[in-house]
Design an enzyme around this catalytic site. Structure first.
Site, PDB file in Angstrom:
ATOM      1  N   TYR A 226       1.299  -0.932   0.063  1.00  0.00           N
ATOM      2  CA  TYR A 226      -0.406   0.367   0.198  1.00  0.00           C
ATOM      3  C   TYR A 226       0.534   1.485  -0.006  1.00  0.00           C
ATOM      4  O   TYR A 226       0.079   2.264  -0.391  1.00  0.00           O
ATOM      5  CB  TYR A 226      -0.729   0.080   1.032  1.00  0.00           C
ATOM      6  CG  TYR A 226      -1.950  -1.592   0.549  1.00  0.00           C
ATOM      7  CD1 TYR A 226      -3.026  -0.838   0.310  1.00  0.00           C
ATOM      8  CD2 TYR A 226      -1.916  -1.871   1.484  1.00  0.00           C
ATOM      9  CE1 TYR A 226      -4.100  -2.099  -0.665  1.00  0.00           C
ATOM     10  CE2 TYR A 226      -2.646  -3.845   1.531  1.00  0.00           C
ATOM     11  CZ  TYR A 226      -3.619  -3.458   0.248  1.00  0.00           C
ATOM     12  OH  TYR A 226      -4.426  -4.143   0.823  1.00  0.00           O
ATOM     13  N   HIS A 373       0.200 -12.526  -9.179  1.00  0.00           N
ATOM     14  CA  HIS A 373       0.055 -11.638  -9.079  1.00  0.00           C
ATOM     15  C   HIS A 373       0.422 -10.429  -8.698  1.00  0.00           C
ATOM     16  O   HIS A 373       0.248  -9.296  -8.932  1.00  0.00           O
ATOM     17  CB  HIS A 373      -0.943 -12.270  -7.556  1.00  0.00           C
ATOM     18  CG  HIS A 373      -0.838 -11.675  -6.749  1.00  0.00           C
ATOM     19  ND1 HIS A 373      -2.626 -10.082  -6.712  1.00  0.00           N
ATOM     20  CD2 HIS A 373      -0.778 -10.773  -5.341  1.00  0.00           C
ATOM     21  CE1 HIS A 373      -2.846  -9.774  -5.306  1.00  0.00           C
ATOM     22  NE2 HIS A 373      -2.001  -9.469  -4.917  1.00  0.00           N
ATOM     23  N   PHE A 374       1.961 -10.720  -7.720  1.00  0.00           N
ATOM     24  CA  PHE A 374       2.897  -9.256  -7.216  1.00  0.00           C
ATOM     25  C   PHE A 374       2.909  -8.521  -8.439  1.00  0.00           C
ATOM     26  O   PHE A 374       2.962  -7.765  -8.653  1.00  0.00           O
ATOM     27  CB  PHE A 374       4.165 -10.182  -7.128  1.00  0.00           C
ATOM     28  CG  PHE A 374       4.814  -9.155  -6.227  1.00  0.00           C
ATOM     29  CD1 PHE A 374       4.670  -8.735  -5.234  1.00  0.00           C
ATOM     30  CD2 PHE A 374       6.537  -9.180  -6.374  1.00  0.00           C
ATOM     31  CE1 PHE A 374       5.337  -7.503  -4.262  1.00  0.00           C
ATOM     32  CE2 PHE A 374       6.991  -8.021  -6.290  1.00  0.00           C
ATOM     33  CZ  PHE A 374       6.676  -7.419  -4.569  1.00  0.00           C
ATOM     34  N   HIS A 375       3.026  -8.920  -9.768  1.00  0.00           N
ATOM     35  CA  HIS A 375       3.504  -8.515 -11.210  1.00  0.00           C
ATOM     36  C   HIS A 375       2.503  -7.542 -11.328  1.00  0.00           C
ATOM     37  O   HIS A 375       2.626  -6.791 -12.523  1.00  0.00           O
ATOM     38  CB  HIS A 375       3.904  -9.343 -12.049  1.00  0.00           C
ATOM     39  CG  HIS A 375       5.686  -9.540 -12.267  1.00  0.00           C
ATOM     40  ND1 HIS A 375       6.063 -11.120 -11.024  1.00  0.00           N
ATOM     41  CD2 HIS A 375       7.108  -9.167 -12.823  1.00  0.00           C
ATOM     42  CE1 HIS A 375       7.729 -10.503 -11.229  1.00  0.00           C
ATOM     43  NE2 HIS A 375       7.838 -10.038 -12.284  1.00  0.00           N
ATOM     44  N   ARG A 438       6.713 -21.213  -6.631  1.00  0.00           N
ATOM     45  CA  ARG A 438       8.144 -19.709  -7.190  1.00  0.00           C
ATOM     46  C   ARG A 438       9.828 -20.340  -6.381  1.00  0.00           C
ATOM     47  O   ARG A 438       9.450 -20.992  -6.085  1.00  0.00           O
ATOM     48  CB  ARG A 438       7.380 -19.245  -6.011  1.00  0.00           C
ATOM     49  CG  ARG A 438       7.741 -18.767  -5.014  1.00  0.00           C
ATOM     50  CD  ARG A 438       6.454 -17.821  -4.281  1.00  0.00           C
ATOM     51  NE  ARG A 438       6.598 -16.740  -4.340  1.00  0.00           N
ATOM     52  CZ  ARG A 438       6.256 -15.873  -3.572  1.00  0.00           C
ATOM     53  NH1 ARG A 438       5.332 -15.545  -2.071  1.00  0.00           N
ATOM     54  NH2 ARG A 438       6.644 -14.584  -3.724  1.00  0.00           N
ATOM     55  N   ARG A 439      10.233 -18.829  -6.535  1.00  0.00           N
ATOM     56  CA  ARG A 439      11.881 -18.830  -6.494  1.00  0.00           C
ATOM     57  C   ARG A 439      12.911 -19.476  -7.438  1.00  0.00           C
ATOM     58  O   ARG A 439      13.773 -20.231  -6.353  1.00  0.00           O
ATOM     59  CB  ARG A 439      11.611 -18.594  -5.346  1.00  0.00           C
ATOM     60  CG  ARG A 439      10.294 -17.416  -4.644  1.00  0.00           C
ATOM     61  CD  ARG A 439      11.022 -17.888  -2.889  1.00  0.00           C
ATOM     62  NE  ARG A 439      10.469 -16.718  -2.377  1.00  0.00           N
ATOM     63  CZ  ARG A 439       9.706 -16.934  -1.391  1.00  0.00           C
ATOM     64  NH1 ARG A 439       8.856 -17.916  -1.467  1.00  0.00           N
ATOM     65  NH2 ARG A 439       8.842 -15.868  -1.145  1.00  0.00           N
TER      66      ARG A 439
END
Length: 548
Positions: A226, A373-375, A438-439
């Site tokens: 945020y 989602h992060f991207h 991921r990662r």
């Protein structure tokens, strides 16, 4: 409301210095991201024994922390100077102190990552351990950002003193709210780095409480989202209406949404830890409920923005349910890039609801869905809005103008970004639903049937990553032109006026003692009991550092 027409030249230099570092980080971090997608496709091997996790850490730290923090603080310095008046010499001095602390910290952190001594990923979870210099560099970045935040607070306090019983300018209010959020949430990462990770990496202690360190990180990690998003909201609420020729739908609604984000963005870190043992399910449930409350200010923002667009379109003669869409200035990159970011926030928000749900999160937790989602959130919604803001901010600060050719190139850049992100993030979401972690580099998957099923999506990610890197080159060309080579002239710092007939903003909106008090109360409710439980019931292997 007293507003300067142009940011003072001395304040502009301070803001531009932050923006330069941000875009350098974009170039370097983007290159690391491209290399990541190529490695994951299985068609490329890094030279000179460079570790995949070194470039992963480089990409995450430079884009997730450096690009965002420097751009946001530079933009907020410019916005506060524009709307609340020129900084005093003292405020400007501390702004530069904050800048140099952050820059030196970034250089130290990047050095230890690039020499392979800090391949601990963006989240730097224990038991992964970095060189002490990595943690020292991060500490300097955070402390520098605090100094800059207090400089903004000091200028705001001076404005309030000079304008008693007046509501502060909207952009200044928003910058103050965002820096309060940042200061409160970054206490978590400062605590885990200074009290746990740095002593541990120096060999002063043998063991630390890993669950406590992860909890402190996510106390910081979710509101960090945020901290990125609220400056985009600043652009949407207060600047985009001016660019299209409209007015702010509601000043009070804009301020209320920022206050609600302050309340509900910090005490929700457990929804990143839903699969972790050691946290009572009841407290996970409490924080999931608080997480879903964030949807309220997001929906308020969507309502306010589309109300602004529709009112503008109707004023230009638009008819029908969606006729107003045709009246928007689609050929203006200052509008087009942020608008596309808004549209992408719809699927990004839907994915966030999946991640925050205790049941649905079990399907996608620790898969590359989360990276996708992060991207969508940071790398599309936020970054495209930042690009759109830079197209007027950089020439305003540098005393230049954006030519039609650069505007056209910026439109192309936005389209290139959309195509690249559709390939990459879309493939990540689908591959995550198939269980891909991921990662992880391609070489770690083996030749199992499931891993072979992921290959087409990994190739699609490489295609998308390549297109995105072309988009990064385009935006760096544009920013370089706007900063150094564009024709000299006057570029407006657009700040919208409030619509006629809008309700008067009550002074109670700036009762910061109340808002911060409620925020602290929610944090204590959400964290006190589970935090005590983590310390008292820590497994024997993690107790080696007193209460920590």
């Amino acid at each position: 409301m007293n507003e300067t027409v142009k940011v003072d030249r001395r304040d502009a230099k301070l803001a531009l210095a932050h923006l330069y570092v941000a875009f350098i980080a974009l170039g370097l971090g983007g290159l690391a991201g491209l290399l990541q997608t190529l490695v994951r496709s299985g068609k490329f091997t890094l030279p000179a024994n460079i570790s995949y996790y070194t470039i992963l850490t480089t990409h995450g730290v430079l884009l997730g922390l450096v690009l965002t923090t420097f751009f946001i603080i530079g933009f907020q310095f410019a916005a506060v100077s524009r709307t609340a008046g020129t900084f005093s010499d003292r405020v400007r001095f501390w702004g530069w102190v904050g800048f140099w602390l952050m820059t030196i910290g970034t250089a130290i952190t990047a050095f230890f990552i690039l020499i392979g001594q800090a391949s601990v990923l963006y989240t730097f979870y224990a038991p992964l351990q970095a060189h002490p210099g990595f943690y020292l560099g991060l500490t300097l970045v955070v402390v520098g950002s605090w100094v800059s935040g207090f400089a903004i607070f000091a200028h705001y306090a001076r404005w309030k003193k000079e304008h008693p019983k007046q509501v502060s300018p909207l952009l200044t209010f928003m910058a103050v709210a965002n820096m309060i959020l940042w200061l409160v949430c970054s206490l978590g990462v400062a605590a885990t780095v200074l009290i746990q990770l740095l002593p541990w990496s120096l060999g002063l202690v043998d063991r630390i409480n890993v669950l406590v360190s992860r909890t402190l990180f996510w106390y910081f990690g979710h509101p960090l989202v945020y901290f990125w998003l609220l400056p985009a909201y600043m652009v949407w609420y207060a600047i985009v209406p001016k660019i299209i020729g409209g007015k702010i739908f509601s000043d009070s609604l804009a301020r209320l949404s920022f206050i609600l984000f302050l309340f509900f963005s910090i005490p929700v870190g457990f929804h990143h830890q839903l699969m972790e043992p050691g946290i009572d399910p009841f407290w996970k449930y409490v924080q999931v409920v608080l997480t879903f409350m964030v949807a309220i200010p997001s929906l308020m923002t969507a309502f306010a923005m589309f109300a602004t667009f529709e009112l503008y379109g109707r004023s230009k003669g638009a008819t029908g349910l969606f006729g107003w869409l045709r009246k928007l200035p689609w050929g203006d990159a200052r509008f087009f890039a942020p608008f596309v970011g808004m549209v992408f926030f719809i699927p990004a928000g839907a994915g966030g609801l999946v991640n925050a749900s205790h049941q649905l999160d079990q399907v996608v937790h620790n898969t590359i869905w989360v990276t996708g989602h992060f991207h969508l959130t940071l790398a599309t919604t936020v970054v495209l809005t930042f690009f759109g803001a830079a197209y007027w901010l950089v020439p305003h600060l540098s005393g230049r103008v954006m030519t039609k050719a650069m505007n056209r190139l910026a439109i192309i850049q936005t389209i290139v970004w959309v195509i690249g992100m559709t390939f990459m993030s879309g493939a990540m979401h689908f591959e995550g639903l198939l269980g891909a972690p991921r990662r992880s580099a391609f070489s770690t998957y083996g030749n199992s049937p499931q891993a072979l099923e992921w290959i087409p999506y990994q190739i699609a990610q490489a295609v998308g990553g390549t297109i995105l890197f072309i988009g990064i080159i385009l935006v760096l060309v544009i920013i370089t032109n706007l900063a150094f080579f564009a024709p000299k002239g006057e570029t407006e710092f657009p700040v919208a006026e409030l619509a006629e007939g809008a309700e008067r903003t009550p002074l109670a909106m700036e009762n910061w003692k109340l808002w911060i008090g409620i925020t602290v109360a929610l944090i204590l409710i959400a964290y006190t009991i589970p935090f005590i439980d983590m310390i008292q019931n820590a497994p024997p292997g993690s107790k080696g550092y007193k209460l920590w």
